[in-house]
Design a protein around this motif. Sequence first.
Motif, PDB file in Angstrom:
ATOM      1  N   VAL A 190      11.321  -5.367   5.837  1.00  0.00           N
ATOM      2  CA  VAL A 190      11.618  -4.387   4.791  1.00  0.00           C
ATOM      3  C   VAL A 190      10.515  -4.406   3.729  1.00  0.00           C
ATOM      4  O   VAL A 190      10.063  -3.354   3.261  1.00  0.00           O
ATOM      5  CB  VAL A 190      12.989  -4.672   4.161  1.00  0.00           C
ATOM      6  CG1 VAL A 190      13.237  -3.756   2.974  1.00  0.00           C
ATOM      7  CG2 VAL A 190      14.102  -4.494   5.197  1.00  0.00           C
ATOM      8  N   ILE A 191      10.070  -5.625   3.354  1.00  0.00           N
ATOM      9  CA  ILE A 191       8.956  -5.739   2.399  1.00  0.00           C
ATOM     10  C   ILE A 191       7.693  -5.114   2.988  1.00  0.00           C
ATOM     11  O   ILE A 191       6.931  -4.427   2.296  1.00  0.00           O
ATOM     12  CB  ILE A 191       8.708  -7.212   2.027  1.00  0.00           C
ATOM     13  CG1 ILE A 191       9.956  -7.817   1.374  1.00  0.00           C
ATOM     14  CG2 ILE A 191       7.514  -7.346   1.084  1.00  0.00           C
ATOM     15  CD1 ILE A 191       9.848  -9.313   1.136  1.00  0.00           C
ATOM     16  N   LEU A 192       7.471  -5.336   4.280  1.00  0.00           N
ATOM     17  CA  LEU A 192       6.316  -4.751   4.965  1.00  0.00           C
ATOM     18  C   LEU A 192       6.379  -3.233   4.933  1.00  0.00           C
ATOM     19  O   LEU A 192       5.364  -2.552   4.700  1.00  0.00           O
ATOM     20  CB  LEU A 192       6.286  -5.257   6.407  1.00  0.00           C
ATOM     21  CG  LEU A 192       5.242  -4.668   7.357  1.00  0.00           C
ATOM     22  CD1 LEU A 192       3.844  -4.987   6.866  1.00  0.00           C
ATOM     23  CD2 LEU A 192       5.443  -5.203   8.767  1.00  0.00           C
ATOM     24  N   LEU A 193       7.557  -2.690   5.156  1.00  0.00           N
ATOM     25  CA  LEU A 193       7.745  -1.244   5.123  1.00  0.00           C
ATOM     26  C   LEU A 193       7.420  -0.693   3.732  1.00  0.00           C
ATOM     27  O   LEU A 193       6.723   0.326   3.602  1.00  0.00           O
ATOM     28  CB  LEU A 193       9.192  -0.917   5.503  1.00  0.00           C
ATOM     29  CG  LEU A 193       9.560   0.541   5.755  1.00  0.00           C
ATOM     30  CD1 LEU A 193       8.716   1.129   6.862  1.00  0.00           C
ATOM     31  CD2 LEU A 193      11.035   0.658   6.080  1.00  0.00           C
ATOM     32  N   VAL A 194       7.884  -1.391   2.706  1.00  0.00           N
ATOM     33  CA  VAL A 194       7.598  -0.981   1.326  1.00  0.00           C
ATOM     34  C   VAL A 194       6.093  -1.041   1.059  1.00  0.00           C
ATOM     35  O   VAL A 194       5.514  -0.133   0.438  1.00  0.00           O
ATOM     36  CB  VAL A 194       8.361  -1.872   0.325  1.00  0.00           C
ATOM     37  CG1 VAL A 194       7.911  -1.597  -1.103  1.00  0.00           C
ATOM     38  CG2 VAL A 194       9.866  -1.654   0.458  1.00  0.00           C
ATOM     39  N   ALA A 195       5.430  -2.102   1.528  1.00  0.00           N
ATOM     40  CA  ALA A 195       3.989  -2.256   1.314  1.00  0.00           C
ATOM     41  C   ALA A 195       3.217  -1.141   2.012  1.00  0.00           C
ATOM     42  O   ALA A 195       2.236  -0.606   1.455  1.00  0.00           O
ATOM     43  CB  ALA A 195       3.519  -3.619   1.828  1.00  0.00           C
ATOM     44  N   ALA A 196       3.640  -0.774   3.221  1.00  0.00           N
ATOM     45  CA  ALA A 196       2.953   0.294   3.951  1.00  0.00           C
ATOM     46  C   ALA A 196       3.103   1.628   3.234  1.00  0.00           C
ATOM     47  O   ALA A 196       2.135   2.409   3.119  1.00  0.00           O
ATOM     48  CB  ALA A 196       3.505   0.389   5.366  1.00  0.00           C
ATOM     49  N   VAL A 197       4.305   1.907   2.762  1.00  0.00           N
ATOM     50  CA  VAL A 197       4.536   3.155   2.016  1.00  0.00           C
ATOM     51  C   VAL A 197       3.703   3.163   0.734  1.00  0.00           C
ATOM     52  O   VAL A 197       3.084   4.178   0.371  1.00  0.00           O
ATOM     53  CB  VAL A 197       6.037   3.326   1.701  1.00  0.00           C
ATOM     54  CG1 VAL A 197       6.254   4.503   0.761  1.00  0.00           C
ATOM     55  CG2 VAL A 197       6.828   3.519   2.989  1.00  0.00           C
ATOM     56  N   ALA A 198       3.660   2.019   0.028  1.00  0.00           N
ATOM     57  CA  ALA A 198       2.866   1.918  -1.196  1.00  0.00           C
ATOM     58  C   ALA A 198       1.388   2.163  -0.907  1.00  0.00           C
ATOM     59  O   ALA A 198       0.691   2.847  -1.673  1.00  0.00           O
ATOM     60  CB  ALA A 198       3.055   0.544  -1.829  1.00  0.00           C
ATOM     61  N   ALA A 199       0.887   1.614   0.210  1.00  0.00           N
ATOM     62  CA  ALA A 199      -0.518   1.810   0.578  1.00  0.00           C
ATOM     63  C   ALA A 199      -0.818   3.284   0.823  1.00  0.00           C
ATOM     64  O   ALA A 199      -1.853   3.806   0.383  1.00  0.00           O
ATOM     65  CB  ALA A 199      -0.852   0.990   1.820  1.00  0.00           C
ATOM     66  N   LEU A 200       0.076   3.974   1.509  1.00  0.00           N
ATOM     67  CA  LEU A 200      -0.128   5.397   1.785  1.00  0.00           C
ATOM     68  C   LEU A 200      -0.101   6.218   0.491  1.00  0.00           C
ATOM     69  O   LEU A 200      -0.877   7.170   0.328  1.00  0.00           O
ATOM     70  CB  LEU A 200       0.942   5.898   2.760  1.00  0.00           C
ATOM     71  CG  LEU A 200       0.795   5.409   4.204  1.00  0.00           C
ATOM     72  CD1 LEU A 200       2.025   5.788   5.015  1.00  0.00           C
ATOM     73  CD2 LEU A 200      -0.455   5.988   4.848  1.00  0.00           C
ATOM     74  N   ILE A 201       0.794   5.849  -0.418  1.00  0.00           N
ATOM     75  CA  ILE A 201       0.865   6.555  -1.697  1.00  0.00           C
ATOM     76  C   ILE A 201      -0.422   6.344  -2.486  1.00  0.00           C
ATOM     77  O   ILE A 201      -1.011   7.288  -3.032  1.00  0.00           O
ATOM     78  CB  ILE A 201       2.095   6.080  -2.507  1.00  0.00           C
ATOM     79  CG1 ILE A 201       3.382   6.532  -1.807  1.00  0.00           C
ATOM     80  CG2 ILE A 201       2.038   6.609  -3.933  1.00  0.00           C
ATOM     81  CD1 ILE A 201       4.648   5.971  -2.439  1.00  0.00           C
ATOM     82  N   LEU A 202      -0.873   5.090  -2.550  1.00  0.00           N
ATOM     83  CA  LEU A 202      -2.091   4.782  -3.306  1.00  0.00           C
ATOM     84  C   LEU A 202      -3.314   5.485  -2.729  1.00  0.00           C
ATOM     85  O   LEU A 202      -4.209   5.898  -3.465  1.00  0.00           O
ATOM     86  CB  LEU A 202      -2.324   3.267  -3.318  1.00  0.00           C
ATOM     87  CG  LEU A 202      -1.343   2.444  -4.156  1.00  0.00           C
ATOM     88  CD1 LEU A 202      -1.558   0.955  -3.913  1.00  0.00           C
ATOM     89  CD2 LEU A 202      -1.522   2.752  -5.644  1.00  0.00           C
ATOM     90  N   ALA A 203      -3.359   5.613  -1.404  1.00  0.00           N
ATOM     91  CA  ALA A 203      -4.533   6.215  -0.758  1.00  0.00           C
ATOM     92  C   ALA A 203      -4.524   7.737  -0.795  1.00  0.00           C
ATOM     93  O   ALA A 203      -5.545   8.355  -0.491  1.00  0.00           O
ATOM     94  CB  ALA A 203      -4.621   5.735   0.689  1.00  0.00           C
ATOM     95  N   ASN A 204      -3.407   8.334  -1.161  1.00  0.00           N
ATOM     96  CA  ASN A 204      -3.290   9.792  -1.112  1.00  0.00           C
ATOM     97  C   ASN A 204      -2.869  10.402  -2.445  1.00  0.00           C
ATOM     98  O   ASN A 204      -2.290  11.494  -2.493  1.00  0.00           O
ATOM     99  CB  ASN A 204      -2.300  10.194  -0.014  1.00  0.00           C
ATOM    100  CG  ASN A 204      -2.804   9.879   1.375  1.00  0.00           C
ATOM    101  OD1 ASN A 204      -3.564  10.640   1.959  1.00  0.00           O
ATOM    102  ND2 ASN A 204      -2.398   8.739   1.912  1.00  0.00           N
ATOM    103  N   THR A 205      -3.154   9.716  -3.530  1.00  0.00           N
ATOM    104  CA  THR A 205      -2.876  10.187  -4.881  1.00  0.00           C
ATOM    105  C   THR A 205      -4.135   9.989  -5.732  1.00  0.00           C
ATOM    106  O   THR A 205      -5.122   9.428  -5.251  1.00  0.00           O
ATOM    107  CB  THR A 205      -1.696   9.403  -5.496  1.00  0.00           C
ATOM    108  OG1 THR A 205      -2.060   8.016  -5.592  1.00  0.00           O
ATOM    109  CG2 THR A 205      -0.431   9.543  -4.644  1.00  0.00           C
TER     110      THR A 205
END
Length: 463
Positions: free
Chosen positions: A33-48
């Motif tokens: 679950v933490i990994l899933l959150v980290a992946a989503v955070a990475a995608l947000i950071l890379a596309n904002t």
Amino acid sequence: MAAPLRRKFLGRLTLPERTFVTDALRTETVGGVILLVAAVAALILANTPLSGLYQDVRDFSFGPDSLHLRLSVASWAADGLLTVFFFVAGIELKRELVAGELRDPRAAALPVVAAICGMVMPALVFVTVGAAGGGNLRGWAVPTATDIAFALAVLAVLGTALPAALRAFLLTLAVVDDLGAILIIAIFYTTHINLVALGLSFAGLAVFWTLHHKGVRGWYVYVPLAVVIWALMHASGVHSTVAGVAMGLMLRCTVREGEECSPAERVEHRVRPLSAGLAVPLFALFAAGVPVSGGALGQVFTRPETLGVVLGLVVGKTVGVFGGSWLAARFTKAELNEDLAWADVFAVASLAGIGFTVSLLIGELAFPGDPRLAAEVKAAVLIGSLLAAVVSGVLLKVRDRRYRKLCEEEERDEDQDGIPDVYELDSPEYHLRMAAIHEAKAAEHRRLAEVAAAAESGDDGPA
């Protein structure tokens, strides 16, 4: 002459094995679950608008130049933090070989064949698609790995009560996958070798093994030694995560007189939360951040390298794991657990198509000279894993009611002695306890009936 008994495929685990699997997967589920959150955070950071800051942090380099350890933050995460992940994978593999599903060669045939087919078939799919489209075939190994933490995170989100035998099968698949991945990395993605550094690293591993088997204890001995071994392995040109697997395999998994648990179990209990909750999510935070736009998503399904990754994960993994399981069961004459169906094996096979951590790592190693292609392959890993998660989620939901019933039967503990009843059916003491419990319940029912009858007649009833 009586016919030999046919072995069960996905039969009930022994109680110690079930306890271990439950504890291990609980940690992996939280980490997933933490990994899933980290992946989503990475995608947000890379596309904002934060993408510039994210890129600067990811590319920031530090470390001693003289030791060839001036690495970017992303490289420290891939080469350093993932060594912790592979260290735990090495312990898991050792435990499986000593006390788990892989200790009996006949029983091990099923998950091992399934895992190998589950690595070969995605590679074949990738090579077929890549060759047909004239693509770069160096990424053939990208879709071969299963991410157990991400798969369990999907299960946690869906709330699927997967029976213990299916979870253990998935865990064993992932362990064999991890071994295959580290062999692939060491053999196919090592470009140059410094024999002096490699020899010194092996010497360090020999010291590690000697100290451990002499009974020397203390983290202050092993942590500095492990860092030296890791640094030498890194300097040798062989990927440094190999050092983690090697050290994990060296830990003793047997219990000696006077010990409550083996050293491997003790170390794994302490290190697994660090791996699942910190090391792997941080790697994902710096590896999964790829720009995703409408055009980029369209290219994933048109470029041979990226299409090969998606089809390898979604189709190749499913066909490979399921086909390998069926063939192994067919030729070893193993009977599938009567509580399950081959549709359940197919669902778990599709769940194995969630390749994330190791797939992202291999994607970086496969295309070191083409950052754009490496980023597109990472995007393909994310899309393929998402599609595999959706497909497996739908398939598992179809059987969710059956799974919940099986889990309730596995967990039932009517005599409340801490041991599930299914493991005590052959115990006379258990039947005596259950008889006493049933008699007590019957007596209570009789007393309540007498009280109700007395209330209806206007009598005060028994005191």
